[in-house]
Design an enzyme around this catalytic site. Structure first.
Site, short mmCIF file in Angstrom:
data_model
loop_
_atom_site.label_atom_id
_atom_site.label_comp_id
_atom_site.label_asym_id
_atom_site.label_seq_id
_atom_site.Cartn_x
_atom_site.Cartn_y
_atom_site.Cartn_z
CE LYS A 14 -2.06 -1.30 3.87
NZ LYS A 14 -1.55 -2.66 4.16
NE ARG A 90 -4.09 -1.84 9.49
CZ ARG A 90 -3.06 -1.27 8.88
NH1 ARG A 90 -3.12 -0.02 8.51
NH2 ARG A 90 -1.97 -1.97 8.61
NE ARG A 129 8.16 -3.26 6.36
CZ ARG A 129 6.88 -2.94 6.39
NH1 ARG A 129 6.39 -2.13 5.46
NH2 ARG A 129 6.07 -3.42 7.30
NE ARG A 135 7.14 -1.10 9.89
CZ ARG A 135 6.08 -0.89 9.13
NH1 ARG A 135 6.18 -0.11 8.07
NH2 ARG A 135 4.93 -1.45 9.43
NE ARG A 146 1.30 -5.39 10.87
CZ ARG A 146 1.90 -4.66 9.94
NH1 ARG A 146 3.17 -4.85 9.69
NH2 ARG A 146 1.25 -3.75 9.28
P1 B4P Z 1 4.64 -1.64 2.16
O1 B4P Z 1 4.25 -0.84 0.96
O2 B4P Z 1 5.50 -0.93 3.18
O3 B4P Z 1 3.42 -2.29 2.96
P2 B4P Z 1 2.12 -1.61 3.53
O4 B4P Z 1 1.01 -2.47 3.05
O5 B4P Z 1 2.02 -0.15 3.17
O6 B4P Z 1 2.38 -1.46 5.10
P3 B4P Z 1 2.02 -2.16 6.42
O7 B4P Z 1 0.67 -2.81 6.35
O8 B4P Z 1 3.21 -3.02 6.74
O9 B4P Z 1 1.97 -1.11 7.61
P4 B4P Z 1 1.13 0.13 8.15
O10 B4P Z 1 2.14 1.19 8.16
O11 B4P Z 1 -0.15 0.43 7.40
O12 B4P Z 1 5.36 -2.93 1.59
C1 B4P Z 1 5.96 -3.87 2.44
C2 B4P Z 1 7.27 -4.37 1.86
O13 B4P Z 1 7.03 -5.09 0.64
C3 B4P Z 1 8.25 -3.26 1.52
O14 B4P Z 1 9.52 -3.64 1.96
C4 B4P Z 1 8.20 -3.15 -0.01
O15 B4P Z 1 9.43 -2.76 -0.56
C5 B4P Z 1 7.84 -4.58 -0.41
N1 B4P Z 1 7.04 -4.64 -1.64
C6 B4P Z 1 6.00 -3.82 -1.97
N2 B4P Z 1 5.49 -4.17 -3.18
C7 B4P Z 1 6.23 -5.28 -3.61
C8 B4P Z 1 6.18 -6.12 -4.77
N3 B4P Z 1 5.28 -5.93 -5.76
N4 B4P Z 1 7.06 -7.14 -4.86
C9 B4P Z 1 7.97 -7.35 -3.86
N5 B4P Z 1 8.07 -6.59 -2.74
C10 B4P Z 1 7.21 -5.56 -2.61
O16 B4P Z 1 0.65 -0.28 9.66
C11 B4P Z 1 1.54 -0.50 10.75
C12 B4P Z 1 0.78 -0.65 12.09
O17 B4P Z 1 0.15 0.62 12.45
C13 B4P Z 1 -0.41 -1.65 12.13
O18 B4P Z 1 -0.01 -2.97 12.42
C14 B4P Z 1 -1.29 -1.06 13.29
O19 B4P Z 1 -0.76 -1.42 14.55
C15 B4P Z 1 -1.10 0.43 13.12
N6 B4P Z 1 -2.18 1.02 12.30
C16 B4P Z 1 -2.02 1.64 11.07
N7 B4P Z 1 -3.20 2.05 10.59
C17 B4P Z 1 -4.15 1.71 11.51
C18 B4P Z 1 -5.57 1.86 11.56
N8 B4P Z 1 -6.25 2.46 10.56
N9 B4P Z 1 -6.25 1.38 12.64
C19 B4P Z 1 -5.59 0.78 13.65
N10 B4P Z 1 -4.23 0.60 13.67
C20 B4P Z 1 -3.51 1.08 12.61
#
Ligand code: B4P
Length: 193
Positions: A14, A90, A129, A135, A146
């Site tokens: 995302k 979420r 990552r 992290r 998660r």
């Molecule tokens: P990201 O792009 O970093 O993943 P994400 O889905 O954005 O983030 P995530 O779900 O981990 O965390 P968030 O900050 O929302 O990609 C992950 C990895 O994959 C990276 O290293 C990237 O390079 C790699 N990648 C991406 N695309 C790829 C591809 N096509 N091929 C190969 N590799 C690839 O949330 C963190 C915490 O915050 C949650 O657990 C919760 O505790 C809290 N939180 C956040 N929002 C909340 C909400 N609305 N309500 C309650 N708690 C919340």
């Protein structure tokens, strides 16, 4: 105004894809994960409480993230062409709150873009990552929690938007450029309708 939600399990890309889309469509990126990590880094009261939940892979309470998004909307709504919500909503309660916040400003969500990635791929990406960026929520045990939280509390949010004919499913595995292209095709459909 164009208002999008980037949706999917943890590590589905995302954040990665949102930063590409904001440039192309001139949108404001609102990531609750980034906002929370900012609060943690600044050691605010909110950040200290949120950190315990985040380190365990649990969700931060709805009222905390809804409050953060409400402030961010107030601070930006007049100056941008739209928003990409990343990692929010979420829960169904967050989705309903977002609808209310937007409707007070005469706005609405145009589409939820749902990235589909298998659990094995997610675990692999997040462990990588963890090695690269360290992290604390990227240990295998926390990642599995998660995923469980996602299955139990978050995945149903897609149904909420499907009922409003706003859901678009996107394959989230494979070349990042191809995924961006597929996301853009869905967004361009909104602009042309
Ligand atoms: P990201 O792009 O970093 O993943 P994400 O889905 O954005 O983030 P995530 O779900 O981990 O965390 P968030 O900050 O929302 O990609 C992950 C990895 O994959 C990276 O290293 C990237 O390079 C790699 N990648 C991406 N695309 C790829 C591809 N096509 N091929 C190969 N590799 C690839 O949330 C963190 C915490 O915050 C949650 O657990 C919760 O505790 C809290 N939180 C956040 N929002 C909340 C909400 N609305 N309500 C309650 N708690 C919340």
């Amino acid at each position: 105004m164009l208002n999008l939600i980037l949706f999917g399990p943890p590590g589905s890309g995302k954040g990665t894809q949102a930063s590409r889309l904001v440039e192309k469509y001139n949108l404001k990126h609102l990531s609750t994960g980034d906002l929370l990590r900012g609060e943690v880094a600044a050691q605010t009261e909110l950040g200290i409480e949120a950190k315990k939940k985040m380190d365990a892979g649990d969700l931060v309470p709805d009222e905390v993230v809804i409050g953060m998004i409400s402030n961010a909307l107030d601070n930006n709504a007049a100056s941008v062409e739209g928003f990409i919500f990343d990692g929010f909503p979420r829960t169904t309660a967050q989705a309903k709150a977002l609808d209310e916040l937007l409707s007070k400003k005469g706005l609405q969500i145009d589409k939820l873009l749902s990235l589909h990635v298998s659990e094995d791929e997610i675990v692999g990406r997040l462990l990588k990552r963890a090695k690269d960026q360290g992290r604390l929520d990227d240990t295998e045990e926390v990642i599995r929690n998660r995923m469980k939280v996602y299955r139990e509390s978050t995945s149903i949010v897609a149904d909420y938007y499907a009922d409003q004919y706003k859901l678009a499913d996107i394959q989230g595995e494979g070349e990042m450029d191809k995924i961006t292209e597929n996301l853009c095709s869905q967004i361009d459909l909104i602009a042309s309708s």
